[in-house]
Design a protein around this motif. Sequence first.
Motif, PDB file in Angstrom:
ATOM      1  N   LEU A 125     -10.840  85.362  14.380  1.00  0.00           N
ATOM      2  CA  LEU A 125      -9.963  86.494  14.076  1.00  0.00           C
ATOM      3  C   LEU A 125      -9.699  86.618  12.572  1.00  0.00           C
ATOM      4  O   LEU A 125      -9.521  87.723  12.056  1.00  0.00           O
ATOM      5  CB  LEU A 125      -8.655  86.387  14.868  1.00  0.00           C
TER       6      LEU A 125
ATOM      7  N   ALA B  99      -8.163  95.057  22.335  1.00  0.00           N
ATOM      8  CA  ALA B  99      -9.141  93.971  22.457  1.00  0.00           C
ATOM      9  C   ALA B  99      -9.464  93.709  23.915  1.00  0.00           C
ATOM     10  O   ALA B  99      -8.609  93.864  24.786  1.00  0.00           O
ATOM     11  CB  ALA B  99      -8.593  92.697  21.819  1.00  0.00           C
TER      12      ALA B  99
ATOM     13  N   LEU C 136      -4.762  86.914  20.290  1.00  0.00           N
ATOM     14  CA  LEU C 136      -4.859  88.365  20.081  1.00  0.00           C
ATOM     15  C   LEU C 136      -3.520  89.050  20.357  1.00  0.00           C
ATOM     16  O   LEU C 136      -3.083  89.908  19.590  1.00  0.00           O
ATOM     17  CB  LEU C 136      -5.944  88.948  21.001  1.00  0.00           C
TER      18      LEU C 136
ATOM     19  N   TYR D 176      -2.616  92.888  19.256  1.00  0.00           N
ATOM     20  CA  TYR D 176      -3.676  93.625  19.956  1.00  0.00           C
ATOM     21  C   TYR D 176      -3.249  93.903  21.399  1.00  0.00           C
ATOM     22  O   TYR D 176      -2.736  92.990  22.082  1.00  0.00           O
ATOM     23  CB  TYR D 176      -4.969  92.811  20.024  1.00  0.00           C
TER      24      TYR D 176
ATOM     25  N   THR E 122      -4.368  93.704  24.703  1.00  0.00           N
ATOM     26  CA  THR E 122      -5.496  92.861  25.119  1.00  0.00           C
ATOM     27  C   THR E 122      -5.688  92.885  26.627  1.00  0.00           C
ATOM     28  O   THR E 122      -4.729  92.715  27.385  1.00  0.00           O
ATOM     29  CB  THR E 122      -5.237  91.404  24.658  1.00  0.00           C
TER      30      THR E 122
END
Length: 363
Positions: free
Chosen positions: A163, A182, A198, A203, A205
């Motif tokens: 990341l 994500a 994440l 994000y 996710t």
Amino acid sequence: MKAVAVFPGKRQVRVIDDAPEPRLQSPTQVKVRTHEVGVCGTDKDIVQFAYGAPPLGSDYLIPGHECLGQVVEVGSAVRGLKKGDWVVPRVRRPCPHAVCPACRHGHPDFCITGDYTERGIKEAHGFASQFFVEDVAYLHRASDELRGVAVLTEPLTIAEKGLREVDRIQERLPWKMEAGRAVVLGAGPVGQLGTLALLRRGYATSVYSHSRKPNPKAEANEAAGAPYYSTQDITPQELVRRVGPADLFYEATGSASATLKALEALGDNGILVLTGVPARPEPLSMDGAALLKQLVLRNQVVLGTVNAADADFEVALEDLARFRARWPGGLERLITGRHPPEDYFEVATDKKGGAIKNIISFS
Ligand code: BGC
């Protein structure tokens, strides 16, 4: 001392009681009593003799590269660590070549000669033994509060490195990319920890993995806030309809077919981060032209990322503390079994359906 030993020549994996107990050989070294060692897909390949190699001159390899231990002795020049501290070791050690800019700059994770060693994997004994000795430069202190979960540090570092690279790569975009959408492929430990990393970065996710719900992996994902979809239930096109095109795919399956099939759901300017290390061939028949066309017309990036550096271990330890505050009990539920060293082979090869991360306990 007691150690797990993998003998590729004899095709044997067993516990030995006569491994030489290591001693400090330089003032910057630290002797550590192993507390726990995590077992992962790489270890499965190692115990099946499909990956890894013993140190030169040894007929066996002590496996184990995900480790938490406790300091029992420090060399006279060691600063920052003392007896009783909990520590997590890094995995890779630099190659000896002056021409390798990566190793000469403290980044064996980017080694260009291939002559690096990896503890527990490639030409260096790992940590599945009662004790090990390591230079202080390769050890990270874990706080006492993290003692129950710090064995997850190493698999989390894979996400931390990946990341970090994603952020650097997306600086290519003419606007500042906010954390977007994500999709994590795979719900094993690397996928689970990647999902938390994440979510922590903001994000939205989702997880796209093989097994149908209900299953403990999906439950762990959803308890953290990541919706889980089975590849057996919905196509990549349907995934896009449900969650939108992804800015980031985080692959944690090691399966080429699963990854390439899902790739259609990667959106414009998206990045596919590959973390799996498949040890066996997987021939595929596919429309390569369509894949290249997609990568080009959507400005997509394919990023392979392996191992992790000093800074990634530090961030992983900070993240474990953040995860515990945000998802109490969430990390503990990823550790689904603790086993004695004698069970190493079974644990590595014969993961029961609901198991996520299996640990070998040494103390
Ligand atoms: C380990 C990495 C290592 C890689 C390749 C992974 O399982 O987590 O540290 O670099 O295998 O050997």
